[in-house]
Design a protein around this motif. Structure first.
Motif, PDB file in Angstrom:
ATOM      1  N   VAL A  32       0.835  -1.202   0.000  1.00  0.00           N
ATOM      2  CA  VAL A  32       0.000   0.000   0.000  1.00  0.00           C
ATOM      3  C   VAL A  32       0.874   1.257   0.000  1.00  0.00           C
ATOM      4  N   SER A  33       1.909   1.258   0.863  1.00  0.00           N
ATOM      5  CA  SER A  33       2.776   2.431   0.965  1.00  0.00           C
ATOM      6  C   SER A  33       4.126   2.016   1.527  1.00  0.00           C
ATOM      7  N   GLY A  34       5.122   2.890   1.340  1.00  0.00           N
ATOM      8  CA  GLY A  34       6.465   2.609   1.824  1.00  0.00           C
ATOM      9  C   GLY A  34       7.183   1.616   0.920  1.00  0.00           C
ATOM     10  N   ARG A  35       8.354   1.184   1.380  1.00  0.00           N
ATOM     11  CA  ARG A  35       9.164   0.252   0.596  1.00  0.00           C
ATOM     12  C   ARG A  35       9.725  -0.817   1.525  1.00  0.00           C
ATOM     13  N   ILE A  36       9.840  -2.035   0.977  1.00  0.00           N
ATOM     14  CA  ILE A  36      10.401  -3.154   1.726  1.00  0.00           C
ATOM     15  C   ILE A  36      11.281  -3.976   0.789  1.00  0.00           C
ATOM     16  N   LYS A  37      12.389  -4.454   1.314  1.00  0.00           N
ATOM     17  CA  LYS A  37      13.306  -5.299   0.546  1.00  0.00           C
ATOM     18  C   LYS A  37      13.253  -6.702   1.141  1.00  0.00           C
ATOM     19  N   VAL A  38      13.044  -7.691   0.277  1.00  0.00           N
ATOM     20  CA  VAL A  38      12.988  -9.090   0.687  1.00  0.00           C
ATOM     21  C   VAL A  38      14.224  -9.792   0.130  1.00  0.00           C
ATOM     22  N   VAL A  39      14.912 -10.537   0.988  1.00  0.00           N
ATOM     23  CA  VAL A  39      16.095 -11.301   0.580  1.00  0.00           C
ATOM     24  C   VAL A  39      15.822 -12.771   0.881  1.00  0.00           C
ATOM     25  N   MET A  40      15.784 -13.581  -0.183  1.00  0.00           N
ATOM     26  CA  MET A  40      15.560 -15.017  -0.028  1.00  0.00           C
ATOM     27  C   MET A  40      16.818 -15.670   0.555  1.00  0.00           C
ATOM     28  N   ASN A  41      16.658 -16.845   1.148  1.00  0.00           N
ATOM     29  CA  ASN A  41      17.793 -17.556   1.730  1.00  0.00           C
ATOM     30  C   ASN A  41      18.896 -17.831   0.713  1.00  0.00           C
ATOM     31  N   ASP A  42      18.517 -17.941  -0.580  1.00  0.00           N
ATOM     32  CA  ASP A  42      19.527 -18.200  -1.620  1.00  0.00           C
ATOM     33  C   ASP A  42      20.189 -16.918  -2.123  1.00  0.00           C
ATOM     34  N   GLY A  43      19.819 -15.757  -1.551  1.00  0.00           N
ATOM     35  CA  GLY A  43      20.438 -14.494  -1.918  1.00  0.00           C
ATOM     36  C   GLY A  43      19.652 -13.645  -2.902  1.00  0.00           C
ATOM     37  N   GLU A  44      18.621 -14.203  -3.539  1.00  0.00           N
ATOM     38  CA  GLU A  44      17.804 -13.405  -4.462  1.00  0.00           C
ATOM     39  C   GLU A  44      17.129 -12.271  -3.687  1.00  0.00           C
ATOM     40  N   TYR A  97       9.933  -4.012  -2.998  1.00  0.00           N
ATOM     41  CA  TYR A  97       8.539  -3.720  -3.302  1.00  0.00           C
ATOM     42  C   TYR A  97       8.191  -2.309  -2.841  1.00  0.00           C
ATOM     43  N   GLY A  98       7.323  -1.650  -3.611  1.00  0.00           N
ATOM     44  CA  GLY A  98       6.855  -0.319  -3.271  1.00  0.00           C
ATOM     45  C   GLY A  98       5.372  -0.198  -3.546  1.00  0.00           C
ATOM     46  N   PRO A 139       7.019   4.414   6.988  1.00  0.00           N
ATOM     47  CA  PRO A 139       6.499   3.079   7.297  1.00  0.00           C
ATOM     48  C   PRO A 139       6.059   2.365   6.016  1.00  0.00           C
ATOM     49  N   CYS A 140       6.201   1.053   5.998  1.00  0.00           N
ATOM     50  CA  CYS A 140       5.724   0.226   4.891  1.00  0.00           C
ATOM     51  C   CYS A 140       4.443  -0.459   5.346  1.00  0.00           C
ATOM     52  N   VAL A 141       3.394  -0.324   4.561  1.00  0.00           N
ATOM     53  CA  VAL A 141       2.105  -0.949   4.870  1.00  0.00           C
ATOM     54  C   VAL A 141       1.821  -1.977   3.786  1.00  0.00           C
ATOM     55  N   LEU A 142       1.624  -3.223   4.218  1.00  0.00           N
ATOM     56  CA  LEU A 142       1.363  -4.333   3.301  1.00  0.00           C
ATOM     57  C   LEU A 142       0.062  -5.017   3.668  1.00  0.00           C
TER      58      LEU A 142
END
Length: 127
Positions: free
Chosen positions: A68-80, A84-85, A105-108
């Motif tokens: 919905v708002s803000g930004r978040i970075k996701v890192v998979m266990n394999d490094g990928e 998201y925004g 704040p990031c709202v998901l």
């Protein structure tokens, strides 16, 4: 009989706070399962603010959601890595860490993987 439902996350059925007051998860119980609104404050990181509750090395929940708002970075266990925004749809498999990017704040919204997310388990009897 057809139904129409109106709910508001500000009157959630359950609220699960994150460690160090870095946000919370608001949950609505629906006929089709739980829907969560995660509010992740600047500085939030799964490995710092949910891992102590989850007790796993990385997030083991699958997520299907919308930023919905803000930004978040996701890192998979394999490094990928994926960032998201606002307006982004997400599908994330188990086995990842995540952190808020920036000072907003990031709202998901998430409609999978919320049943046990950030849920404090009851202590065993006698403890």
């Amino acid at each position: 009989m057809m139904t129409i439902v109106k709910r508001n996350f500000d009157s959630a059925d359950e609220v699960r706070p994150f460690e160090d007051h870095k946000g919370h998860l608001d949950l609505l119980e629906t006929d089709h399962g739980l829907v969560g609104r995660g509010v992740f404050e600047p500085g939030w990181q799964w490995s710092k603010h949910v891992k102590p509750v989850a007790g796993t090395d990385s997030c083991e929940a699958a997520h299907t959601g919308y930023c919905v708002s803000g930004r978040i970075k996701v890192v998979m266990n394999d490094g990928e890595e994926v960032e998201y925004g606002p307006g982004d749809f997400m599908e994330i498999d188990p086995g990842h860490d995540a952190r808020v990017i920036g000072d907003e704040p990031c709202v998901l919204l998430d409609w999978t993987g919320m049943a046990d997310y950030a849920k404090r388990m009851a202590a065993p009897a006698g403890v």
